[in-house]
Structures are given as structure tokens and as C-alpha cells.
Write a protein that holds these residues in place. Structure first.
Motif, PDB file in Angstrom:
ATOM      1  N   GLU A  22      10.830 -25.578  37.628  1.00  0.00           N
ATOM      2  CA  GLU A  22      10.180 -24.792  36.697  1.00  0.00           C
ATOM      3  C   GLU A  22       8.890 -25.311  36.283  1.00  0.00           C
ATOM      4  OE1 GLU A  22      12.935 -24.403  33.367  1.00  0.00           O
ATOM      5  OE2 GLU A  22      14.663 -24.004  34.566  1.00  0.00           O
ATOM      6  N   GLY A  23       7.911 -24.369  36.228  1.00  0.00           N
ATOM      7  CA  GLY A  23       6.749 -24.685  35.936  1.00  0.00           C
ATOM      8  C   GLY A  23       6.045 -25.354  37.147  1.00  0.00           C
ATOM      9  N   ALA A  24       6.337 -25.416  38.046  1.00  0.00           N
ATOM     10  CA  ALA A  24       6.034 -26.074  39.254  1.00  0.00           C
ATOM     11  C   ALA A  24       4.317 -26.229  39.658  1.00  0.00           C
ATOM     12  CB  ALA A  24       6.481 -25.627  40.560  1.00  0.00           C
ATOM     13  N   PHE A  25       3.933 -24.955  39.145  1.00  0.00           N
ATOM     14  CA  PHE A  25       2.180 -24.671  39.302  1.00  0.00           C
ATOM     15  C   PHE A  25       1.602 -25.502  37.978  1.00  0.00           C
ATOM     16  CE2 PHE A  25       4.183 -21.387  42.025  1.00  0.00           C
ATOM     17  CZ  PHE A  25       3.477 -21.575  43.009  1.00  0.00           C
ATOM     18  N   ASN A  26       2.289 -25.523  36.986  1.00  0.00           N
ATOM     19  CA  ASN A  26       1.669 -25.832  35.774  1.00  0.00           C
ATOM     20  C   ASN A  26       1.773 -27.470  35.642  1.00  0.00           C
ATOM     21  OD1 ASN A  26       1.567 -23.204  34.756  1.00  0.00           O
ATOM     22  ND2 ASN A  26       3.258 -23.141  33.960  1.00  0.00           N
ATOM     23  N   ASN A  27       2.562 -27.990  36.354  1.00  0.00           N
ATOM     24  CA  ASN A  27       2.751 -29.567  35.975  1.00  0.00           C
ATOM     25  C   ASN A  27       2.166 -30.529  37.253  1.00  0.00           C
ATOM     26  OD1 ASN A  27       3.862 -29.295  33.456  1.00  0.00           O
ATOM     27  ND2 ASN A  27       5.692 -28.596  34.542  1.00  0.00           N
ATOM     28  N   THR A  28       1.618 -29.969  38.060  1.00  0.00           N
ATOM     29  CA  THR A  28       1.069 -30.861  39.248  1.00  0.00           C
ATOM     30  C   THR A  28      -0.263 -31.271  38.786  1.00  0.00           C
ATOM     31  OG1 THR A  28       2.416 -29.552  40.674  1.00  0.00           O
ATOM     32  CG2 THR A  28       0.676 -30.944  41.723  1.00  0.00           C
ATOM     33  N   LEU A  85      -1.311 -21.957  47.856  1.00  0.00           N
ATOM     34  CA  LEU A  85      -1.406 -22.954  49.008  1.00  0.00           C
ATOM     35  C   LEU A  85      -1.351 -23.943  48.516  1.00  0.00           C
ATOM     36  CD1 LEU A  85      -2.313 -23.248  51.789  1.00  0.00           C
ATOM     37  CD2 LEU A  85      -4.668 -22.833  50.831  1.00  0.00           C
ATOM     38  N   ILE A  86      -1.927 -24.367  47.327  1.00  0.00           N
ATOM     39  CA  ILE A  86      -2.045 -25.895  47.079  1.00  0.00           C
ATOM     40  C   ILE A  86      -0.667 -26.561  46.781  1.00  0.00           C
ATOM     41  CG2 ILE A  86      -3.018 -27.536  45.222  1.00  0.00           C
ATOM     42  CD1 ILE A  86      -5.647 -25.442  44.848  1.00  0.00           C
ATOM     43  N   TRP A  87       0.126 -25.699  45.954  1.00  0.00           N
ATOM     44  CA  TRP A  87       1.459 -26.276  45.819  1.00  0.00           C
ATOM     45  C   TRP A  87       2.218 -26.480  47.222  1.00  0.00           C
ATOM     46  CZ3 TRP A  87       4.635 -28.275  42.726  1.00  0.00           C
ATOM     47  CH2 TRP A  87       6.059 -28.534  43.098  1.00  0.00           C
ATOM     48  N   GLY A 107      12.384 -27.220  51.765  1.00  0.00           N
ATOM     49  CA  GLY A 107      12.025 -26.849  50.528  1.00  0.00           C
ATOM     50  C   GLY A 107      11.611 -25.306  50.763  1.00  0.00           C
ATOM     51  N   TYR A 108      11.482 -24.345  49.628  1.00  0.00           N
ATOM     52  CA  TYR A 108      11.098 -23.130  49.719  1.00  0.00           C
ATOM     53  C   TYR A 108      10.502 -22.727  48.339  1.00  0.00           C
ATOM     54  CZ  TYR A 108      10.525 -18.464  50.330  1.00  0.00           C
ATOM     55  OH  TYR A 108      10.153 -16.998  50.421  1.00  0.00           O
ATOM     56  N   ALA A 109       9.276 -22.593  48.421  1.00  0.00           N
ATOM     57  CA  ALA A 109       8.351 -22.325  46.946  1.00  0.00           C
ATOM     58  C   ALA A 109       8.501 -23.459  46.214  1.00  0.00           C
ATOM     59  CB  ALA A 109       8.762 -21.104  46.566  1.00  0.00           C
TER      60      ALA A 109
END
Length: 167
Positions: A22-28, A85-87, A107-109
Motif C-alpha cells: 500500500e502506498g508503494a509509489f509514495n514510500n520509495t 516505470l521507476i517503481w 511480482g506484479y505491480a
């Protein structure tokens, strides 16, 4: 499932961990994103440009007439092609490192499945701790879906299916 069943047939302990970030794009972190870009051959000038855009990003919230903006310190804006793409590059790096460490990964998304197999519980336990540490260091990833534990019963040659809920 086939890998888990095969391990059970060979009297091995198998542990599956399922992550839904959850929030994968927000926490990297920006460092991991830029490192993944560089490792995949993206020109240094482009990596610097992407980092400058990410570091310059402001998030604004408005309620009525009040508005507040803050500089974002990690993650990337959603809705564009670049953030996806970055994720994917970050996750690819993480999954490759785990596979090299002897953990089967898919993994997927933002959904990730890991399978840890070993003859001894200490080995499996150590690998699970290493996996969780490696994943949380990259993007504060913690299990948010139940895990499935496949194991053999001590002193019994018959394999059993046990469920362990992690969340």
C-alpha cells in the motif's frame, strides 16, 4: 504452489510471504529510485533530471479557503508513466537481489510473493528475517496480506498444510 508442494514432498520447510504494498509509489526513497535507474543504464543526466523533478515536487492540500503545501521527501507523483516505470525498476532490483539470495520471488505491480524453502527451521527463519529487512530498507515494505505456511510436522514423514496469518 508447485514449488511449495515439491518442497513438502522433499521434507522441506516452506514459507510463503505475500506483500501488497500500500502506498508503494509514495514510500520509495529517491536514492533507491535513482540507483535503480542508473543500474538499468539510464544516462546520468536523465537520472539527475528525474531526481530534480522528484525533489522539487510539492503536495498541496486545500480545505475551503485554506491551503497548505509541503515538499515531498520520498515517492513519486502517481498517474504518469514515469512513476510506474521507476517503481518497476526498484522492485526488479529488489526481486533480483532476493532471488540471488535463494528466495523464489514473483511480482506484479505492487503485489509480491516470496517463497522461502529450507531443510531446517533456523535457515528458513533467518531467510525470512533477511527478506523482511531487505524489503523494508528499500521501500518500507511490510506484509499486509496473510502469509501461507507450508511445513512438515516434526517427527512425522507426512506433510501438513498450516496457515499462519501475518496481518
Amino acid at each position: 504452489m508447485v514449488r511449495g508442494e515439491k518442497a513438502l514432498d522433499q521434507q522441506e520447510i516452506t514459507f510463503g510471504i505475500f506483500f501488497d504494498k500500500e502506498g508503494a509509489f509514495n514510500n520509495t526513497s529517491y536514492n533507491f529510485m535513482c540507483a535503480a535507474l542508473a543500474k538499468h543504464g539510464v544516462d546520468y543526466t536523465i537520472v539527475r533530471w528525474i531526481r530534480a523533478n522528484l525533489e522539487g515536487w510539492l503536495a498541496t492540500s486545500t480545505v475551503g479557503v485554506l491551503s497548505r503545501s509541503v515538499r515531498v521527501s520520498r515517492g513519486c507523483p502517481q498517474g504518469g508513466v514515469l512513476s510506474t516505470l521507476i517503481w518497476c525498476l526498484v522492485v526488479n532490483e529488489m526481486l533480483a537481489r532476493l532471488n540471488e539470495g535463494g528466495v523464489y520471488t514473483q511480482g506484479y505491480a505492487d503485489d509480491i510473493c516470496l517463497l522461502v524453502v529450507g531443510k531446517f527451521s533456523n535457515t528458513v527463519s533467518g531467510l525470512i528475517q533477511w527478506v523482511c529487512g531487505a524489503m523494508s530498507s528499500v521501500c518500507q515494505l511490510i506484509p499486509t496480506k496473510p502469509g501461507l505456511l507450508l511445513s512438515r510436522e516434526e517427527g512425522n514423514s507426512q506433510a501438513s498444510l498450516n496457515h499462519a496469518y501475518l496481518g
